[in-house]
Write a protein that holds these residues in place. Structure first.
Motif, PDB file in Angstrom:
ATOM      1  N   VAL A  28      65.100 101.600 109.576  1.00 54.32           N
ATOM      2  CA  VAL A  28      65.172 100.480 108.229  1.00 54.32           C
ATOM      3  C   VAL A  28      64.208 101.090 107.785  1.00 54.32           C
ATOM      4  N   ARG A  29      63.279 101.897 107.498  1.00 53.42           N
ATOM      5  CA  ARG A  29      62.146 102.428 106.513  1.00 53.42           C
ATOM      6  C   ARG A  29      62.824 103.352 105.635  1.00 53.42           C
ATOM      7  N   ARG A  30      63.920 104.226 105.899  1.00 55.82           N
ATOM      8  CA  ARG A  30      64.042 105.104 105.292  1.00 55.82           C
ATOM      9  C   ARG A  30      65.185 104.141 104.712  1.00 55.82           C
ATOM     10  N   VAL A  31      66.181 103.154 104.933  1.00 53.99           N
ATOM     11  CA  VAL A  31      66.897 102.594 104.211  1.00 53.99           C
ATOM     12  C   VAL A  31      66.270 102.006 102.743  1.00 53.99           C
ATOM     13  N   ILE A 117      73.988  83.503 115.886  1.00 56.96           N
ATOM     14  CA  ILE A 117      74.923  84.483 114.070  1.00 56.96           C
ATOM     15  C   ILE A 117      76.628  84.522 114.687  1.00 56.96           C
ATOM     16  N   ASP A 118      77.093  84.603 113.399  1.00 58.42           N
ATOM     17  CA  ASP A 118      78.517  84.628 113.651  1.00 58.42           C
ATOM     18  C   ASP A 118      79.266  86.434 113.910  1.00 58.42           C
ATOM     19  N   ARG A 119      78.313  87.143 113.725  1.00 53.26           N
ATOM     20  CA  ARG A 119      78.440  88.966 114.050  1.00 53.26           C
ATOM     21  C   ARG A 119      77.155  89.046 114.698  1.00 53.26           C
ATOM     22  N   VAL A 120      76.781  89.882 115.303  1.00 58.46           N
ATOM     23  CA  VAL A 120      76.597  90.866 116.364  1.00 58.46           C
ATOM     24  C   VAL A 120      76.622  92.282 116.040  1.00 58.46           C
ATOM     25  N   LEU A 121      76.388  93.468 115.545  1.00 58.05           N
ATOM     26  CA  LEU A 121      76.049  94.917 116.012  1.00 58.05           C
ATOM     27  C   LEU A 121      75.204  95.494 116.146  1.00 58.05           C
ATOM     28  N   VAL A 122      74.845  96.494 116.680  1.00 57.68           N
ATOM     29  CA  VAL A 122      73.731  97.402 117.191  1.00 57.68           C
ATOM     30  C   VAL A 122      73.881  98.849 116.242  1.00 57.68           C
ATOM     31  N   VAL A 123      73.580  99.694 116.143  1.00 58.89           N
ATOM     32  CA  VAL A 123      73.599 100.544 115.976  1.00 58.89           C
ATOM     33  C   VAL A 123      71.951 101.359 116.985  1.00 58.89           C
ATOM     34  N   GLY A 124      72.837 102.165 117.706  1.00 60.22           N
ATOM     35  CA  GLY A 124      72.068 102.787 119.179  1.00 60.22           C
ATOM     36  C   GLY A 124      71.838 104.567 118.352  1.00 60.22           C
ATOM     37  N   CYS A 125      70.836 104.671 119.315  1.00 56.75           N
ATOM     38  CA  CYS A 125      70.547 106.192 118.892  1.00 56.75           C
ATOM     39  C   CYS A 125      70.061 106.311 120.314  1.00 56.75           C
ATOM     40  N   ARG A 126      70.950 107.440 121.100  1.00 57.87           N
ATOM     41  CA  ARG A 126      70.654 107.657 123.043  1.00 57.87           C
ATOM     42  C   ARG A 126      69.237 108.685 122.500  1.00 57.87           C
ATOM     43  N   PRO A 127      67.752 107.529 123.095  1.00 58.11           N
ATOM     44  CA  PRO A 127      66.763 108.243 122.843  1.00 58.11           C
ATOM     45  C   PRO A 127      66.335 109.581 123.725  1.00 58.11           C
ATOM     46  N   ALA A 128      65.859 110.181 123.748  1.00 56.63           N
ATOM     47  CA  ALA A 128      65.107 112.044 124.812  1.00 56.63           C
ATOM     48  C   ALA A 128      63.900 111.716 125.315  1.00 56.63           C
ATOM     49  N   VAL A 129      62.578 110.983 124.898  1.00 49.15           N
ATOM     50  CA  VAL A 129      61.322 110.835 124.819  1.00 49.15           C
ATOM     51  C   VAL A 129      60.974 108.890 124.844  1.00 49.15           C
ATOM     52  N   VAL A 130      60.835 108.658 125.578  1.00 52.05           N
ATOM     53  CA  VAL A 130      60.385 107.135 125.220  1.00 52.05           C
ATOM     54  C   VAL A 130      59.016 107.134 126.326  1.00 52.05           C
ATOM     55  N   VAL A 148      71.005 106.518 108.716  1.00 51.14           N
ATOM     56  CA  VAL A 148      70.139 105.805 108.365  1.00 51.14           C
ATOM     57  C   VAL A 148      71.904 105.022 107.111  1.00 51.14           C
ATOM     58  N   SER A 149      72.845 106.245 106.573  1.00 50.19           N
ATOM     59  CA  SER A 149      73.811 106.745 106.407  1.00 50.19           C
ATOM     60  C   SER A 149      75.008 105.741 107.236  1.00 50.19           C
TER      61      SER A 149
END
Length: 172
Positions: A28-31, A117-130, A148-149
């Motif tokens: 979100v910082r890059r959007v 809320i009517d609609r919920v989408l999650v843009v997820g990314c599989r992490p390597a390191v947490v 970002v795209s």
């Protein structure tokens, strides 16, 4: 004349002190807000899931797009869009954790507070390191531009649906 404009909220979720868990915050910082319609709000919620649930109580947003590290299939850096049921089954109120909540807990809290809320989408990314570190892993960092795209396209598409829905009665 149509009613008040409904909006899309893009919420970056995650803890920047836990490596790839900071994925949503970095996206979100890059959007670029200039690339989005005025009906899209973009915000870094970080670990403030309770704050996000309270933000949604005003009912201004029709769609929520959460951006977060998610345990997906595939190698680290894999991106996916998941649709989440915005109306989870009633449950006991989730334990309030001021330092983070998963998407389901945010939605359960919202419901328990009487919001929706009517609609919920999650843009997820599989992490390597947490682990405790303040940088993203190489695979997750390499996925940022695509993420970002993807978020920008989804937010535009959701806003267009909202505008079409609002214009349709006047155009008919």
């Amino acid at each position: 004349m149509s009613g008040p404009c409904r909006r899309v909220l893009v919420a970056g979720i995650g803890n920047v002190f836990l490596g790839d868990d900071g994925f949503g915050v970095e996206v979100v910082r890059r959007v670029d807000p200039a690339a989005l319609p005025p009906t899209v709000d973009v915000a870094d919620y970080g670990i403030r899931g309770v704050h996000l649930a309270y933000e949604l109580l005003d009912g201004r947003h029709e769609t929520l797009i959460m951006v977060d590290a998610v345990p997906l299939d595939g190698p680290p850096g894999t991106l996916a869009v998941l649709e989440v049921d915005p109306r989870p089954e009633p449950a006991a109120p989730p334990a309030l954790d001021g330092h983070g909540m998963n998407p389901e807990a945010v939605l359960a809290l919202l419901r328990n507070l009487g919001g929706r809320i009517d609609r919920v989408l999650v843009v997820g990314c599989r992490p390597a390191v947490v682990d405790e570190r303040m940088e993203l892993s190489g695979p997750v960092r390499a996925a940022l531009d695509d993420a970002v795209s993807l978020v920008t396209t989804l937010a535009r598409d959701e806003a267009a649906k909202t505008w079409q829905t609002e214009r349709r009665p006047a155009d008919a």
